[in-house]
Enzyme design. Structure first.
Site, PDB file in Angstrom:
ATOM      1  N   LYS A  81       0.874  -1.147  -0.207  1.00  0.00           N
ATOM      2  CA  LYS A  81       0.050   0.033   0.136  1.00  0.00           C
ATOM      3  C   LYS A  81       0.882   1.318   0.043  1.00  0.00           C
ATOM      4  O   LYS A  81       1.760   1.279   0.680  1.00  0.00           O
ATOM      5  CB  LYS A  81      -0.875   0.176   1.134  1.00  0.00           C
ATOM      6  CG  LYS A  81      -1.922   0.908   0.984  1.00  0.00           C
ATOM      7  CD  LYS A  81      -3.249   0.243   0.629  1.00  0.00           C
ATOM      8  CE  LYS A  81      -4.521   1.399   0.462  1.00  0.00           C
ATOM      9  NZ  LYS A  81      -5.600   0.636   0.008  1.00  0.00           N
ATOM     10  N   GLY A 183     -25.383   2.259   3.501  1.00  0.00           N
ATOM     11  CA  GLY A 183     -24.724   2.786   2.373  1.00  0.00           C
ATOM     12  C   GLY A 183     -25.014   2.247   1.148  1.00  0.00           C
ATOM     13  O   GLY A 183     -25.082   1.125   0.596  1.00  0.00           O
ATOM     14  N   GLY A 185     -23.864   3.542  -1.937  1.00  0.00           N
ATOM     15  CA  GLY A 185     -22.910   4.091  -3.043  1.00  0.00           C
ATOM     16  C   GLY A 185     -22.436   2.837  -4.034  1.00  0.00           C
ATOM     17  O   GLY A 185     -23.554   2.247  -4.476  1.00  0.00           O
ATOM     18  N   VAL A 187     -20.630   0.279  -4.025  1.00  0.00           N
ATOM     19  CA  VAL A 187     -20.874  -1.089  -3.703  1.00  0.00           C
ATOM     20  C   VAL A 187     -22.119  -1.274  -3.174  1.00  0.00           C
ATOM     21  O   VAL A 187     -22.962  -2.276  -3.592  1.00  0.00           O
ATOM     22  CB  VAL A 187     -20.019  -1.434  -2.477  1.00  0.00           C
ATOM     23  CG1 VAL A 187     -20.138  -2.738  -1.984  1.00  0.00           C
ATOM     24  CG2 VAL A 187     -18.221  -1.295  -3.053  1.00  0.00           C
TER      25      VAL A 187
HETATM   26  P1  NAD Z   1     -18.934   5.059  -2.050  1.00  0.00           P
HETATM   27  O1  NAD Z   1     -18.407   6.408  -1.748  1.00  0.00           O
HETATM   28  O2  NAD Z   1     -19.395   5.107  -3.513  1.00  0.00           O
HETATM   29  O3  NAD Z   1     -20.360   4.761  -1.199  1.00  0.00           O
HETATM   30  C1  NAD Z   1     -20.333   4.804   0.199  1.00  0.00           C
HETATM   31  C2  NAD Z   1     -21.669   5.362   0.436  1.00  0.00           C
HETATM   32  O4  NAD Z   1     -21.913   5.368   1.816  1.00  0.00           O
HETATM   33  C3  NAD Z   1     -21.970   6.798   0.052  1.00  0.00           C
HETATM   34  O5  NAD Z   1     -23.093   6.931  -0.584  1.00  0.00           O
HETATM   35  C4  NAD Z   1     -22.226   7.619   1.583  1.00  0.00           C
HETATM   36  O6  NAD Z   1     -23.072   8.776   1.472  1.00  0.00           O
HETATM   37  C5  NAD Z   1     -22.538   6.422   2.437  1.00  0.00           C
HETATM   38  N1  NAD Z   1     -22.074   6.649   3.738  1.00  0.00           N
HETATM   39  C6  NAD Z   1     -21.285   7.138   4.196  1.00  0.00           C
HETATM   40  N2  NAD Z   1     -21.340   7.259   5.645  1.00  0.00           N
HETATM   41  C7  NAD Z   1     -22.370   6.710   5.915  1.00  0.00           C
HETATM   42  C8  NAD Z   1     -23.286   6.311   7.256  1.00  0.00           C
HETATM   43  N3  NAD Z   1     -22.755   6.741   8.497  1.00  0.00           N
HETATM   44  N4  NAD Z   1     -24.463   5.520   7.235  1.00  0.00           N
HETATM   45  C9  NAD Z   1     -24.948   5.414   5.797  1.00  0.00           C
HETATM   46  N5  NAD Z   1     -24.447   5.674   4.685  1.00  0.00           N
HETATM   47  C10 NAD Z   1     -23.000   6.199   4.597  1.00  0.00           C
HETATM   48  O7  NAD Z   1     -17.932   3.912  -1.638  1.00  0.00           O
HETATM   49  P2  NAD Z   1     -17.871   2.434  -2.062  1.00  0.00           P
HETATM   50  O8  NAD Z   1     -16.907   2.424  -3.085  1.00  0.00           O
HETATM   51  O9  NAD Z   1     -19.388   2.028  -2.383  1.00  0.00           O
HETATM   52  O10 NAD Z   1     -17.312   1.803  -0.949  1.00  0.00           O
HETATM   53  C11 NAD Z   1     -18.205   1.401   0.336  1.00  0.00           C
HETATM   54  C12 NAD Z   1     -17.447   0.537   1.302  1.00  0.00           C
HETATM   55  O11 NAD Z   1     -16.851  -0.478   0.592  1.00  0.00           O
HETATM   56  C13 NAD Z   1     -16.048   1.372   1.854  1.00  0.00           C
HETATM   57  O12 NAD Z   1     -15.856   0.876   3.023  1.00  0.00           O
HETATM   58  C14 NAD Z   1     -14.957   0.756   0.957  1.00  0.00           C
HETATM   59  O13 NAD Z   1     -13.666   1.085   1.674  1.00  0.00           O
HETATM   60  C15 NAD Z   1     -15.294  -0.641   0.735  1.00  0.00           C
HETATM   61  N6  NAD Z   1     -14.843  -1.200  -0.252  1.00  0.00           N
HETATM   62  C16 NAD Z   1     -15.062  -0.689  -1.718  1.00  0.00           C
HETATM   63  C17 NAD Z   1     -14.437  -1.510  -2.760  1.00  0.00           C
HETATM   64  C18 NAD Z   1     -14.958  -0.850  -4.210  1.00  0.00           C
HETATM   65  O14 NAD Z   1     -14.511  -1.942  -5.199  1.00  0.00           O
HETATM   66  N7  NAD Z   1     -15.438   0.330  -4.396  1.00  0.00           N
HETATM   67  C19 NAD Z   1     -13.801  -2.496  -2.531  1.00  0.00           C
HETATM   68  C20 NAD Z   1     -13.520  -3.098  -1.500  1.00  0.00           C
HETATM   69  C21 NAD Z   1     -14.045  -2.431  -0.271  1.00  0.00           C
END
Ligand code: NAD
Length: 355
Positions: A81, A183, A185, A187
């Protein structure tokens, strides 16, 4: 001065490189935890750390996490990382990205970088001008691997939820299974769409309430306030927003049989794995169920190294192994009485030659 090697987050990392480029102002840390299984892979975080010690802690912890995640995903990649220490204005220049690319190149392929918080696809394209040890570049045509890893992460989580429901509830379909998704977003939204296709009952929450409400309308679910989602009575709680939500308060609030979602580092502390198990809740270790994204990123890189373009079918075939890995973790957990997170860590340590 405390010996660096005595730092609590130092876990026999192979190398930790401190980068400083005076001309561009780049300051970065590249932590290579393990190359036992192959080149260490993990994204670059661009973040303003008040205290540089926090940047070091992030680099050490996140690189070890990548070793475990990549090993459990069955990838021929180790764990690494990078963190770039941004200034308070988060100034990011082409010169800094070029200097960062040079630093990655200087490691001779022992570290492969990609996007993480604060780093975009365009940034990776800039880094790729200086080093080939980059992934997460734009897709090179329909059906090719690469691009946004979110949908692959979501697909793996959906498959993991299906497996957890079969394991814990003895149900071979998601029809009518109630999933509370925290959440919505990249994922969480993807997971919800896949679950809806199978007839699951959805309760959704996001701090962006309009986003959760719109998705609930689209999928025929219900949106609730974000502080109500963890206590929603349901079959599966799927955290897809923040880490460290499974703390004393969070676990006490849960009213579910399964926790299975994509957020990284869901357990606030290792003891919370025990607390979940004590409540009879089945836990899908986060770095096992959310590996779809890194599988996509790694497939893209490995194919490019072989002079070809990886394809989505290759990625999906690897993502489809996630349920089997979860099942073997749960089976071992049942046989040994250890919690699922402990079993997963031990399996990962063995795979990286540290068992
Ligand atoms: P993203 O930013 O697209 O979505 C995150 C969502 O969570 C947003 O809509 C945000 O408004 C919401 N959010 C934040 N705080 C919140 C809360 N307290 N209560 C409810 N909703 C809340 O991010 P993502 O890419 O969807 O990632 C989500 C999680 O998955 C993160 O923890 C990330 O580290 C993990 N992750 C993502 C990936 C990937 O491929 N994108 C891979 C592995 C792990």
């Amino acid at each position: 001065m405390t010996a660096f090697w005595a730092e609590p987050d130092f876990d026999a990392h192979e190398t930790v490189t401190l980068v400083h480029d005076r001309a561009s102002g780049l300051t970065a840390i590249i932590a290579v935890h393990s190359t036992h299984l192959g080149p260490s892979a993990g994204g670059t975080r661009f973040w303003h750390y008040g205290d540089p010690a926090h940047a070091m802690r992030d680099a050490l912890r996140l690189s070890r996490g990548m070793s475990y995640k990549n090993a459990m995903a069955g990838l021929p990649m180790g764990g690494g990382k990078a963190v770039i220490l941004a200034d308070a204005n988060r100034t990011k220049t082409p010169e800094m990205l070029a200097a960062f690319g040079d630093a990655v190149e200087a490691l001779g392929g022992r570290y492969v970088t990609a996007e993480d918080v604060g780093i975009s696809e365009a940034d990776m394209v800039a880094v790729s001008q200086r080093t080939a040890h980059v992934s997460g570049l734009p897709v090179e045509g329909a059906g090719s691997a690469g691009g946004d890893p979110g949908p692959f992460t979501a697909y793996g989580i959906y498959l993991g939820i299906r497996q957890a429901v079969a394991h814990q509830l003895g149900r071979d379909s998601l029809a009518g299974v109630h999933v509370a998704v925290q959440g919505t977003g990249s994922v969480g939204g993807g997971v919800a769409r896949l679950l809806a296709r199978d007839g699951a009952k959805l309760t959704l929450a996001d701090i962006n309430e309009a986003r959760a409400a719109a998705l609930a309308t689209e999928l025929g679910g219900v949106a609730v306030a974000s502080d109500a989602i963890m206590s929603t009575p349901c079959d599966v709680f799927s955290p897809n927003a923040l880490g460290a939500i499974l703390d004393d308060t969070g676990i006490a609030a849960l009213d579910c049989a399964i926790v299975a979602g994509g957020a990284n580092n869901q357990l606030a502390r290792p003891a919370h794995g025990t607390a979940l198990a004590a409540r009879g809740i089945l836990y899908a270790p986060d770095y096992v169920i959310n590996a779809g994204g890194i599988i996509s990123v790694a497939t893209e890189y490995l194919a490019r190294r072989e002079g070809r373009i990886g394809d989505v079918a290759e990625v999906n075939a690897l993502v489809e192994q996630i349920p089997g890995r979860l099942e073997s973790i749960w089976a071992t957990s049942k046989a040994t009485g250890e919690t699922a997170d402990v079993v997963a860590d031990r399996m990962a340590q063995k795979l990286i030659g540290r068992g």
